[in-house]
Design an enzyme around this catalytic site. Sequence first.
Site, PDB file in Angstrom:
ATOM      1  N   ALA A  48      24.045 -46.840  33.566  1.00  0.00           N
ATOM      2  CA  ALA A  48      24.003 -46.255  32.225  1.00  0.00           C
ATOM      3  C   ALA A  48      22.615 -46.331  31.569  1.00  0.00           C
ATOM      4  O   ALA A  48      22.086 -45.291  31.143  1.00  0.00           O
ATOM      5  CB  ALA A  48      25.076 -46.905  31.354  1.00  0.00           C
ATOM      6  N   ARG A  89      26.157 -35.879  33.519  1.00  0.00           N
ATOM      7  CA  ARG A  89      27.254 -36.836  33.710  1.00  0.00           C
ATOM      8  C   ARG A  89      27.861 -37.146  32.340  1.00  0.00           C
ATOM      9  O   ARG A  89      27.149 -37.363  31.370  1.00  0.00           O
ATOM     10  CB  ARG A  89      26.768 -38.125  34.393  1.00  0.00           C
ATOM     11  CG  ARG A  89      26.245 -37.841  35.818  1.00  0.00           C
ATOM     12  CD  ARG A  89      26.090 -39.123  36.611  1.00  0.00           C
ATOM     13  NE  ARG A  89      27.388 -39.698  36.960  1.00  0.00           N
ATOM     14  CZ  ARG A  89      27.535 -40.928  37.439  1.00  0.00           C
ATOM     15  NH1 ARG A  89      26.485 -41.724  37.582  1.00  0.00           N
ATOM     16  NH2 ARG A  89      28.737 -41.384  37.751  1.00  0.00           N
ATOM     17  N   ASP A 237      29.457 -48.624  30.805  1.00  0.00           N
ATOM     18  CA  ASP A 237      28.929 -47.265  30.631  1.00  0.00           C
ATOM     19  C   ASP A 237      29.161 -46.743  29.217  1.00  0.00           C
ATOM     20  O   ASP A 237      28.391 -45.923  28.719  1.00  0.00           O
ATOM     21  CB  ASP A 237      29.545 -46.321  31.659  1.00  0.00           C
ATOM     22  CG  ASP A 237      28.957 -46.588  33.036  1.00  0.00           C
ATOM     23  OD1 ASP A 237      29.432 -47.523  33.707  1.00  0.00           O
ATOM     24  OD2 ASP A 237      27.987 -45.902  33.405  1.00  0.00           O
TER      25      ASP A 237
END
Lengths: 344, 344
Positions: A48, A89, A237
């Site tokens: 992340a 993403r 994340d």
Amino acid sequence: MPVPTIEWKSGKIKLVDQTLLPGRFKYIYLKDLKSLWHAIKTLKVRGAPAIGIAGALGVLLASEKSGAKNYKAFKRELLRSIRYLASSRPTARNLFWALERMETVLLDNDSISLKELKMQLKREAFSVVKEDKLICRRMAKRGVSLIKKGDRILTHCNAGGLATADYGTALGVLFEARKERKGITVYVDETRPLLQGARLTSWELKRNGIKTILICDNMAASLMQKRGIDKIFVGADRIARNGDTANKIGTYNLAVLARHHNIPFYVVAPASTFDLSLSNGKAIPIEERAADEVLGFRGVRTAPSGIEVYNPAFDVTPYDLISAIVTEKGILKKPYAKNIKRIL
Amino acid sequence: MPVPTIEWKSGKIKLVDQTLLPGRFKYIYLKDLKSLWHAIKTLKVRGAPAIGIAGALGVLLASEKSGAKNYKAFKRELLRSIRYLASSRPTARNLFWALERMETVLLDNDSISLKELKMQLKREAFSVVKEDKLICRRMAKRGVSLIKKGDRILTHCNAGGLATADYGTALGVLFEARKERKGITVYVDETRPLLQGARLTSWELKRNGIKTILICDNMAASLMQKRGIDKIFVGADRIARNGDTANKIGTYNLAVLARHHNIPFYVVAPASTFDLSLSNGKAIPIEERAADEVLGFRGVRTAPSGIEVYNPAFDVTPYDLISAIVTEKGILKKPYAKNIKRIL
């Protein structure tokens, strides 16, 4: 000795191609947004905080390459680049956080010269990188207080230097414990399907002289029952306002096993991971990835053709199963809803 | 349409080489004990009931090939063969159970001709195979009563036709549900490190027209939380007197997750799986296998060299987490200590 995972180098984005590890440590140099988008999508750069940095440097790349002659054209171009990068993403909060920082600089400076604006954007992107290095070290210093001499620790996926600018979140804490000679043993989930634990985490831990033992994900309960695990440390994340935490698929498994075996379960994540717009984890978008990742590995097919697959890249651990969240601003405990608001 | 996994054929042991599946379905023919021992060790034949059958047929092979001229020599030779076969894998009870059946015939018949004794041993080995087929179908008929229309079921490793003579334990129940048109969906754990779920179970379920969805082992909790699972069915390698159950590594993980999500957890296993000499599961010997199985797959290396590995092939699920044990003699419920004794 931390080595940079991702940085700005002579007008290009320089990053470790993590798909080649542990066999090969190789930097690649990206000079256009499409290659960067592809590098994020295919996990050449992952983790992340690291994809947050990739986002910031991506906007810098777009800015430096822009031939726009006025603010309006420049703004239109950069907003399009930001949207494009945001589509790579969906789950990690840090990507959007970094893109929003760059966007704010872009939108707040409509009355300075383009040259000056580009300079400001560069400064902001460099800050994102520099701050990450600082923040990871701060989290490590705070988190290490949770570790006792001789602790047997389990970790999942890769929350190391490779997931950040250079030091790591959960693994940063373990590196710090090593520095303080706490004599820890770290068990590493291999983390199917893409094996970030086997490929990246065991590589990082070994390089740092930490006793490392690799297991398959399904061996965690046996490990807790037979050998004993003292603590679990993982990254994150995205964390919702109530503490619900999205992290690599399999994290929630571990949290349930930890509860059953009375093992403290710690999340280590910078403030940029928190998404205060979400009241709980149910609203966190979970990326589902291609079936091929599960059907085999590196071209070796392991399942019959035509088999359906469920392949979520992340799961959500309910806040109740988390013992504490280590951030650069302090170690958060329950009630998270209150303490997250207070500290962030 | 069940196909034989292992059988006696013209003086040889004919078995499916399961290491080649799902790419290739191929029978191999073994005519000496060393090849059989190796086939068991390397999992060309695996699954507790199937290696029980392999044991019985192995003793038959030794008997048929023996050139011993008198009972004493024959007995010495066969006892040595039995010990040798028993050394192939330590955990599954069924192997020892089958070897003990053959040994009993050998020891109880010291006063008949060698020719007659060899005939008796052949009859016993054939009984082991024939009974397995019958027992699996009986368990399936009993177990199917636990399945409701539309159930979403999760299974681990392979407890199918390939783990028995031809029909399966846990999967036998699912085949029966399919016959009764219960419209089930079966999620399959890939089951690292050797991927019996991905390679064998998904292959068997698909051949039988059952809706099959493959997951990595670490996705089970996410699956339970997001999609919902109604029941879990697994096989067993050894069950202690109190119901503690050894089965493929990862089974205990699932049982803990099932408890957390309130999902019934069923074990399906023939009476030959029970080891009444053990008061609980702590005494079950757990095979640890080579590190290489975890460090990569089929020659593709995935971890850095020199990394230590923990690779137990089985784990033990405490009886308390098991909702019921389906045997050919009935469905056992708690208290297991009492009910196992009563029924066996």
